[in-house]
Design an enzyme around this catalytic site. Structure first.
Site, PDB file in Angstrom:
ATOM      1  CB  SER A 244      -0.891   0.004   1.231  1.00  0.00           C
ATOM      2  OG  SER A 244      -0.088   0.151   2.390  1.00  0.00           O
ATOM      3  CE  LYS A 245      -3.510   5.133  -1.153  1.00  0.00           C
ATOM      4  NZ  LYS A 245      -4.473   4.420  -0.348  1.00  0.00           N
ATOM      5  NE  ARG A 246      -0.170   1.423   5.975  1.00  0.00           N
ATOM      6  CZ  ARG A 246      -0.082   0.210   6.466  1.00  0.00           C
ATOM      7  NH1 ARG A 246       0.734  -0.036   7.456  1.00  0.00           N
ATOM      8  NH2 ARG A 246      -0.824  -0.765   5.971  1.00  0.00           N
ATOM      9  CG  ASP A 247       4.436  -1.173   1.869  1.00  0.00           C
ATOM     10  OD1 ASP A 247       5.140  -1.582   2.791  1.00  0.00           O
ATOM     11  OD2 ASP A 247       3.240  -1.460   1.736  1.00  0.00           O
TER      12      ASP A 247
END
Length: 483
Positions: A244-247
């Site tokens: 996800s964006k957190r990665d």
RNA sequence: GUCCCCAUCGUCUAGCCCGGUCUAGGACACUGCCCUUUCACGGCGGCGACAGGGGUUCGAAUCCCCUUGGGGACGCCA
């Protein structure tokens, strides 16, 4: 064998997710490998969440990756009627039925089922309604959702990657295929589209296998032949859950912005869950196409390892020709504020030499700006440890003085001449060349590390070299007096 | 919770389908040496895995079962 027709069907969310990009790549590779068609379908039925701009991002991302599609994109938002026709067909044939249940009631029943550890399934309240009551409701114009009637049994399909998978129908529900406003739901639309687009192989993420059972049930109800399915393993983030964006980056264009080359990104994601079967890793796109096959796709999910992507990017940078490289680093050079677009354009040859001395120590495009900053700076800061090591030593100012004299009298400021001059001077002064090289590097770049000194000097030019050398000599004298 | 899927170095993977050639191969990362004016590149080494337990078999990383671990799906979202 029938024509291979594959597709990627992103929903416009403002970016092309890296997982979607890989699905797109695998589809594209399959099409190219078998002389088939790669199609694009925009799943924009959720009109509130999609816009022209978001769709453009998808096009851009696909183009950036080099995944060209072969026919006009299909927009789901323009095919609402087509879906409705098929829903009606199902309704008429009795394979689907209307449901007037209120969402709140459904939810309550669901909760109750969960509480008693039951698999929450629709209880067919509306299916079991007396005929006259159904008729009354229909005549009254009361809105209804449409459910597919699932009979007992099981659905099995042979996945080209995963193998045979089975689902008992008792685990399923009479799921909804059209909302109460009449619009078909995702699984329904997908089936209609894939059939209508004559898709031969559906290659998509493993998170879709549960949808596949539902879709096959719809195919059967519609009495049409389902395509072949291939569910590829998912790409997981560092935390082992779906990326996800957190990665770091979720959209492919983010990788471009971070300074990755598209070839590296494509090569890298191709290798997530697929391998050519030998030890090759850095491969051209043609080589990948040639060796690509669904059989060689692995079944286990893969973690996205940024470290390896960086390494691979470095490989591509080193292999990149200098002219193209200048072009590639241009936006990053400008963004760093070091130079302008115009400046680069007017000094292209110089820039080609510039990239050539940095390319083997850069993994990401912005590093060309970071590492070469001293070339453009008016005043450079000397690295503290470097000052200790190379400046604060007996005789360094005198050494630099002699070196300055030699340089001042030089006619050809070339790598060969410079090297000859320095080594010659070192010999007459009876010092090691390194005794001159290290202070010079520090004086010119402020760094203790960097490209080969004489390349740097030639590129920097005599004026700057002399000026910086003199400034360094003053700097050492001054700090010596203070001490 | 229910169902589906998966399981080789820290990570990506080869090998598995068609058991013996596997004292398990490659790559990233880490690390030692070499090259070298530094850094980097490159070269040569090192570290490091068949999740566990049962079977089947003369023989299992490879086949079967269980356990454990991981992931995914369970919307009138897509």
């Amino acid at each position: 064998m029938n024509e291979v027709r594959v597709r990627i069907a992103p929903s416009p969310s403002g970016f092309l997710h890296i997982g979607t990009a890989r699905s797109a790549l695998f589809n594209w590779l399959y099409a190219r490998r078998h002389g088939g068609k790669f199609l694009l379908r925009i799943e924009d039925t959720d009109t509130e969440r999609s816009s022209k701009e978001m769709i453009d991002v998808i096009f851009e991302s696909l183009k950036w990756l080099g995944l060209d599609w072969d026919e006009e994109p299909v927009y789901q938002s323009q095919r609402i009627d087509l879906y409705r026709e098929h829903v009606d067909r199902l309704l008429e044939s009795g394979r689907a039925y209307p449901c007037w249940c209120k969402p709140e009631v459904l939810k309550a029943k669901q909760q109750e089922a969960m509480k008693s550890k039951q698999n929450p399934r629709y209880d067919r309240t509306c299916y079991n309604l007396p005929e006259d009551e159904k008729k009354k409701l229909i005549d009254s114009g009361e809105k209804y959702a449409t459910r597919l009637f699932i009979d007992d049994g099981a659905t099995t399909f042979d996945d080209l990657v995963v193998g045979t998978v089975t689902k008992e129908h008792k685990e399923l529900d009479d799921f909804i295929i059209a909302r109460s406003d009449g619009r078909a739901v995702y699984n329904m639309a997908v089936v209609v589209d894939d059939h209508d687009m004559r898709i031969s192989h559906v290659i998509r993420g493993n998170d879709h296998v549960s949808n596949t059972f539902k879709q096959i049930l719809i195919y059967k109800a519609l009495d049409i032949e389902p395509p072949k399915f291939a569910h590829i393993p998912l790409i997981l983030g560092k935390d082992r859950s779906k990326m996800s964006k957190r990665d770091g980056a979720a959209g492919v264009t983010d990788y471009g912005r971070m300074g990755y080359l598209k070839e590296a990104v494509v090569n890298f994601i191709a290798l997530l869950g697929w391998s050519p079967g030998d030890d090759r890793e850095v491969m051209t796109i043609d080589e990948i196409i040639e060796s690509f096959s669904l059989e060689r796709i692995s079944t286990a999910n893969a973690i996205f390892d940024t470290e390896k992507l960086r390494w691979m990017n470095g490989e591509y940078i080193r292999a990149c020709d200098n002219h193209k490289l200048v072009d590639l680093i241009r936006p990053f050079m400008v963004e760093s504020g070091l130079v302008t677009q115009l400046w680069i354009n007017s000094r292209w040859d110089w820039m080609m030499r510039y990239v050539s001395i940095f390319k083997e120590r850069c993994q990401l495009l912005p590093e060309f700006a970071e590492q070469g900053r001293f070339f453009f700076a008016d005043r450079i800061e000397f690295d503290h440890k470097g000052v200790e090591k190379h400046f604060n030593k007996e005789g360094v100012p005198a050494l630099l003085g002699k070196w300055i004299d030699v340089l001042g009298g030089m006619e050809d400021f070339t790598v060969e001449k410079l090297e000859g001059a320095l080594r010659g001077l070192a010999e007459t002064l009876e010092v090691k060349p390194a005794a001159l090289i290290h202070p010079t590097r520090l004086a010119l770049s402020g760094e203790t590390k960097g490209p080969p000194l004489f390349d740097m000097m030639e590129l920097l030019g005599p004026e700057k070299c002399l000026e910086r050398l003199k400034r360094a000599r003053e700097f050492i004298k001054n700090s010596g007096e203070r001490a």
